[in-house]
Enzyme design. Structure first.
Site, mmCIF file in Angstrom:
data_model
loop_
_atom_site.group_PDB
_atom_site.id
_atom_site.type_symbol
_atom_site.label_atom_id
_atom_site.label_comp_id
_atom_site.label_asym_id
_atom_site.label_seq_id
_atom_site.Cartn_x
_atom_site.Cartn_y
_atom_site.Cartn_z
ATOM 1 N N ASP A 134 0.803 -1.223 0.000
ATOM 2 C CA ASP A 134 0.000 0.000 0.000
ATOM 3 C C ASP A 134 0.837 1.275 0.000
ATOM 4 O OD1 ASP A 134 -2.491 1.246 -0.152
ATOM 5 O OD2 ASP A 134 -2.530 1.601 2.003
ATOM 6 N N ASP A 143 -12.940 2.235 5.773
ATOM 7 C CA ASP A 143 -11.814 2.412 4.859
ATOM 8 C C ASP A 143 -10.678 3.185 5.524
ATOM 9 O OD1 ASP A 143 -12.974 1.147 2.599
ATOM 10 O OD2 ASP A 143 -14.180 2.932 2.231
ATOM 11 N N ASP A 157 -4.090 -4.442 -5.128
ATOM 12 C CA ASP A 157 -3.310 -3.247 -5.514
ATOM 13 C C ASP A 157 -1.865 -3.523 -5.904
ATOM 14 O OD1 ASP A 157 -5.569 -1.795 -4.924
ATOM 15 O OD2 ASP A 157 -4.746 -0.789 -3.187
#
Length: 350
Positions: free
Chosen positions: A137, A324, A175
């Protein structure tokens, strides 16, 4: 970024403590990355001792495992104990559906073994999200991951062994591929290392006879050239995988995701894909509104019967109701169960 990983286990004032994960978005690193969220404990706590919700039924026609130990299921139990029956009934729209078990750096082997075993006992298929890639991330909400390449190889090998010969679907590293193509900084040697690790992970997981693997491939709002993304996925081992996943922890509607996936599939010679429909009921809010946007709704229920050629399943990869992250409005940190948001998703569902 993403929203969460897996839960530590106890209900605290309506919020379940979780290890943060990532949050989804449409714009890439820093605020709009693509995907992933809710690593709720879809079948296990760290110690595997969380109180169940009295048992949740594996409904006829459901392919995937419904756990009574998810954040939502545990919250249903808490609400009933408080006499808040109407809210508990609303939350059952989430708790009664299969959701994914996120695997992070702590306890992954034990959790994978425990959840897959419980799913096998129920004659259902467990869904996991492997989320431990180094430099995860881009150092944002879900920063962390394995310390280095050797640690990651050992981690994924342990997860693969834990699954044994039981049925499982694994969404691999939300991701991770798309971040090699944006402004994240995973370039050059770091990108080459990441592709190699992902290819290794696919190979290790596919050694297990009943495991399906889907590499994460971003979402329709994360602007990427399909041919460029397909090239990156090839480097990451997509040829040996069962396909790819789109919209992880994001909000784009199913039609848009199906079109996005179809374009990418064509660039990959017809590879199949799965769609995260956990929060797609009202589509995306627009712009960079990826962090707990208001007015969203649960999407299509998890199923392997999508009626769409090439779409292997609709899955709730993000666990609905998990934050989130703290988006500057006082929200819980990434991965914590947030009852008001969960109820809003359920109430808005068609």
């Amino acid at each position: 970024m993403r929203a969460s990983r897996w839960v530590v286990g106890a209900a605290l004032a309506g919020v379940l403590v979780a290890v943060s994960g990532c949050s989804g978005s449409g714009g890439g690193a820093g605020g709009g990355s693509a995907s992933s969220g809710g690593a709720a404990a879809s079948g296990a706590t760290v110690a595997g001792t969380a109180a169940g919700s009295g048992g949740l039924a594996q409904l006829p026609g459901q392919t995937f495992f419904v756990s009574d130990r998810t954040n939502a299921a545990l919250q249903v139990t808490a609400l009933r104990g408080q006499g808040r029956t109407a809210e508990a009934d609303t939350l059952l729209k989430i708790a009664s559906q299969p959701s994914s078990q996120w695997l992070g750096e702590q306890g992954a082997k034990e959790i994978a073994e425990q959840v897959s075993r419980r799913a096998a006992e129920a004659d259902r298929t467990a869904v996991f999200v492997a989320y431990d890639i180094p430099h995860r991330d881009c150092g944002q909400y879900s920063a962390g991951g394995a310390a280095d390449a050797a640690a990651y190889r050992a981690w994924i090998a342990d997860v693969a062994r834990a699954l044994g010969d039981r049925k499982a679907w694994v969404v691999l590293e939300p991701d991770a591929v798309a971040h090699t193509l944006d402004t994240c900084g995973i370039k050059g040697d770091l990108a080459a290392e990441r592709y190699g690790l992902l290819a290794f992970a696919v190979q290790e997981l596919k050694k297990r006879p009943n495991v399906r693997v889907y590499l994460d491939a971003g979402n329709p709002g994360w602007a990427q050239d399909p041919d460029e993304l397909a090239g990156a996925l090839r480097k990451a081992g997509i040829a040996a995988a069962d396909g790819f996943a789109v919209n992880v922890a994001n909000f784009y509607d199913t039609e848009r995701n199906a079109a996005y996936g179809a374009r990418l599939s064509a660039a990959l010679g017809g590879k199949h894909f799965v769609i995260d429909t956990s929060r797609s009921g009202n589509g995306a809010l627009g712009g960079d509104s990826w962090c707990n946007p208001p007015g969203r709704a649960l999407g299509e229920r998890p199923t392997a019967e999508t009626g769409r050629p090439g779409v292997d399943a609709y899955l709730w990869i993000k666990n609905p109701g998990e934050s989130d992250g703290d988006c500057g409005r006082g929200e819980p940190r990434a991965g914590e169960f947030w009852l008001p948001y969960a109820l809003g998703l359920a109430q808005a569902a068609r």
